[in-house]
Scaffold this motif. Structure first.
Motif, PDB file in Angstrom:
ATOM      1  N   PHE A 147      20.739  -5.261  -0.069  1.00  0.00           N
ATOM      2  CA  PHE A 147      19.943  -5.051   1.132  1.00  0.00           C
ATOM      3  C   PHE A 147      18.544  -4.590   0.751  1.00  0.00           C
ATOM      4  O   PHE A 147      18.371  -3.756  -0.139  1.00  0.00           O
ATOM      5  CB  PHE A 147      20.623  -3.977   2.003  1.00  0.00           C
ATOM      6  N   LYS A 148      17.552  -5.152   1.433  1.00  0.00           N
ATOM      7  CA  LYS A 148      16.179  -4.707   1.224  1.00  0.00           C
ATOM      8  C   LYS A 148      15.506  -4.610   2.593  1.00  0.00           C
ATOM      9  O   LYS A 148      15.453  -5.582   3.336  1.00  0.00           O
ATOM     10  CB  LYS A 148      15.414  -5.686   0.344  1.00  0.00           C
ATOM     11  N   PHE A 149      15.030  -3.425   2.935  1.00  0.00           N
ATOM     12  CA  PHE A 149      14.329  -3.189   4.183  1.00  0.00           C
ATOM     13  C   PHE A 149      12.884  -2.873   3.863  1.00  0.00           C
ATOM     14  O   PHE A 149      12.589  -2.020   3.028  1.00  0.00           O
ATOM     15  CB  PHE A 149      14.961  -2.023   4.948  1.00  0.00           C
ATOM     16  N   TYR A 150      11.983  -3.558   4.527  1.00  0.00           N
ATOM     17  CA  TYR A 150      10.569  -3.419   4.242  1.00  0.00           C
ATOM     18  C   TYR A 150       9.821  -3.273   5.557  1.00  0.00           C
ATOM     19  O   TYR A 150       9.953  -4.109   6.448  1.00  0.00           O
ATOM     20  CB  TYR A 150      10.086  -4.655   3.485  1.00  0.00           C
ATOM     21  N   PHE A 151       9.065  -2.194   5.710  1.00  0.00           N
ATOM     22  CA  PHE A 151       8.256  -1.978   6.905  1.00  0.00           C
ATOM     23  C   PHE A 151       6.866  -1.529   6.481  1.00  0.00           C
ATOM     24  O   PHE A 151       6.677  -0.403   6.010  1.00  0.00           O
ATOM     25  CB  PHE A 151       8.901  -0.936   7.820  1.00  0.00           C
ATOM     26  N   PRO A 152       5.852  -2.391   6.643  1.00  0.00           N
ATOM     27  CA  PRO A 152       4.499  -2.083   6.161  1.00  0.00           C
ATOM     28  C   PRO A 152       3.719  -1.203   7.144  1.00  0.00           C
ATOM     29  O   PRO A 152       2.880  -1.667   7.897  1.00  0.00           O
ATOM     30  CB  PRO A 152       3.866  -3.464   6.024  1.00  0.00           C
ATOM     31  N   VAL A 153       3.974   0.102   7.134  1.00  0.00           N
ATOM     32  CA  VAL A 153       3.337   1.031   8.070  1.00  0.00           C
ATOM     33  C   VAL A 153       1.832   1.098   7.822  1.00  0.00           C
ATOM     34  O   VAL A 153       1.023   0.899   8.739  1.00  0.00           O
ATOM     35  CB  VAL A 153       3.958   2.443   7.943  1.00  0.00           C
ATOM     36  N   MET A 154       1.421   1.393   6.609  1.00  0.00           N
ATOM     37  CA  MET A 154       0.000   1.562   6.304  1.00  0.00           C
ATOM     38  C   MET A 154      -0.759   0.247   6.457  1.00  0.00           C
ATOM     39  O   MET A 154      -1.883   0.230   6.963  1.00  0.00           O
ATOM     40  CB  MET A 154      -0.169   2.107   4.886  1.00  0.00           C
ATOM     41  N   THR A 155      -0.159  -0.854   6.056  1.00  0.00           N
ATOM     42  CA  THR A 155      -0.797  -2.159   6.231  1.00  0.00           C
ATOM     43  C   THR A 155      -1.015  -2.449   7.709  1.00  0.00           C
ATOM     44  O   THR A 155      -2.075  -2.946   8.105  1.00  0.00           O
ATOM     45  CB  THR A 155       0.067  -3.260   5.589  1.00  0.00           C
ATOM     46  N   SER A 156      -0.040  -2.109   8.551  1.00  0.00           N
ATOM     47  CA  SER A 156      -0.174  -2.320   9.990  1.00  0.00           C
ATOM     48  C   SER A 156      -1.304  -1.479  10.569  1.00  0.00           C
ATOM     49  O   SER A 156      -2.063  -1.940  11.420  1.00  0.00           O
ATOM     50  CB  SER A 156       1.135  -1.977  10.699  1.00  0.00           C
ATOM     51  N   ILE A 157      -1.417  -0.238  10.113  1.00  0.00           N
ATOM     52  CA  ILE A 157      -2.492   0.636  10.600  1.00  0.00           C
ATOM     53  C   ILE A 157      -3.858   0.093  10.204  1.00  0.00           C
ATOM     54  O   ILE A 157      -4.780   0.039  11.020  1.00  0.00           O
ATOM     55  CB  ILE A 157      -2.286   2.073  10.073  1.00  0.00           C
TER      56      ILE A 157
ATOM     57  N   LEU B 211       0.822  -1.194   0.000  1.00  0.00           N
ATOM     58  CA  LEU B 211       0.000   0.000   0.000  1.00  0.00           C
ATOM     59  C   LEU B 211       0.862   1.253   0.000  1.00  0.00           C
ATOM     60  O   LEU B 211       2.006   1.227   0.437  1.00  0.00           O
ATOM     61  CB  LEU B 211      -0.904   0.001   1.240  1.00  0.00           C
ATOM     62  N   PRO B 212       0.304   2.371  -0.477  1.00  0.00           N
ATOM     63  CA  PRO B 212       1.029   3.638  -0.340  1.00  0.00           C
ATOM     64  C   PRO B 212       1.226   3.932   1.146  1.00  0.00           C
ATOM     65  O   PRO B 212       0.303   3.822   1.935  1.00  0.00           O
ATOM     66  CB  PRO B 212       0.102   4.661  -0.979  1.00  0.00           C
ATOM     67  N   GLY B 213       2.406   4.282   1.538  1.00  0.00           N
ATOM     68  CA  GLY B 213       2.709   4.519   2.938  1.00  0.00           C
ATOM     69  C   GLY B 213       3.564   3.421   3.542  1.00  0.00           C
ATOM     70  O   GLY B 213       4.114   3.588   4.622  1.00  0.00           O
ATOM     71  N   ASP B 214       3.677   2.290   2.865  1.00  0.00           N
ATOM     72  CA  ASP B 214       4.583   1.236   3.312  1.00  0.00           C
ATOM     73  C   ASP B 214       6.004   1.633   2.917  1.00  0.00           C
ATOM     74  O   ASP B 214       6.243   2.141   1.834  1.00  0.00           O
ATOM     75  CB  ASP B 214       4.224  -0.104   2.667  1.00  0.00           C
ATOM     76  N   ILE B 215       6.935   1.422   3.822  1.00  0.00           N
ATOM     77  CA  ILE B 215       8.317   1.855   3.607  1.00  0.00           C
ATOM     78  C   ILE B 215       9.124   0.698   3.014  1.00  0.00           C
ATOM     79  O   ILE B 215       9.165  -0.387   3.576  1.00  0.00           O
ATOM     80  CB  ILE B 215       8.952   2.304   4.935  1.00  0.00           C
ATOM     81  N   VAL B 216       9.754   0.975   1.874  1.00  0.00           N
ATOM     82  CA  VAL B 216      10.632  -0.006   1.225  1.00  0.00           C
ATOM     83  C   VAL B 216      11.929   0.695   0.857  1.00  0.00           C
ATOM     84  O   VAL B 216      11.926   1.701   0.160  1.00  0.00           O
ATOM     85  CB  VAL B 216       9.987  -0.596  -0.049  1.00  0.00           C
ATOM     86  N   VAL B 217      13.044   0.181   1.357  1.00  0.00           N
ATOM     87  CA  VAL B 217      14.366   0.707   1.023  1.00  0.00           C
ATOM     88  C   VAL B 217      15.131  -0.424   0.354  1.00  0.00           C
ATOM     89  O   VAL B 217      15.369  -1.460   0.959  1.00  0.00           O
ATOM     90  CB  VAL B 217      15.118   1.184   2.287  1.00  0.00           C
ATOM     91  N   GLU B 218      15.495  -0.203  -0.902  1.00  0.00           N
ATOM     92  CA  GLU B 218      16.227  -1.220  -1.655  1.00  0.00           C
ATOM     93  C   GLU B 218      17.603  -0.683  -2.031  1.00  0.00           C
ATOM     94  O   GLU B 218      17.721   0.388  -2.607  1.00  0.00           O
ATOM     95  CB  GLU B 218      15.461  -1.597  -2.918  1.00  0.00           C
ATOM     96  N   LYS B 219      18.622  -1.443  -1.688  1.00  0.00           N
ATOM     97  CA  LYS B 219      19.986  -1.124  -2.095  1.00  0.00           C
ATOM     98  C   LYS B 219      20.555  -2.351  -2.782  1.00  0.00           C
ATOM     99  O   LYS B 219      19.837  -3.315  -3.014  1.00  0.00           O
ATOM    100  CB  LYS B 219      20.802  -0.711  -0.876  1.00  0.00           C
ATOM    101  N   GLU B 220      21.825  -2.350  -3.082  1.00  0.00           N
ATOM    102  CA  GLU B 220      22.415  -3.424  -3.860  1.00  0.00           C
ATOM    103  C   GLU B 220      22.204  -4.797  -3.209  1.00  0.00           C
ATOM    104  O   GLU B 220      21.652  -5.698  -3.819  1.00  0.00           O
ATOM    105  CB  GLU B 220      23.901  -3.165  -4.050  1.00  0.00           C
TER     106      GLU B 220
END
Length: 72
Positions: free
Chosen positions: A45-55, A34-43
């Motif tokens: 490394f991938k960090f994913y935190f579903p903020v909007m899904t959690s709400i 969903l819009p608002g979920d945080i995704v950080v992708e690097k070479e």
């Protein structure tokens, strides 16, 4: 009927309903993307935190618990 048995039957029905909604609704509501979920992708490394899904899940579970308490 034993109250524990009633609770387990009710919990089973709720889990089946959640599974069906998740299966059918996953096509229309992309939980986890969903819009608002945080995704950080690097070479490497991938960090994913579903903020909007959690709400949204928190709101749904709160409403369900209020409904169950109301019918109790």
């Amino acid at each position: 009927m034993n109250p524990v048995a009633k609770m387990l039957i009710g919990l089973g029905i709720v889990l089946i309903m959640i599974g069906l909604i998740w299966q059918i609704g996953g096509r229309f509501l992309p939980l986890g993307r969903l819009p608002g979920d945080i995704v950080v992708e690097k070479e490497n490394f991938k960090f994913y935190f579903p903020v909007m899904t959690s709400i949204i899940l928190s709101i749904v579970l709160t409403v369900l618990s209020l409904i169950f308490r109301w019918f109790r």
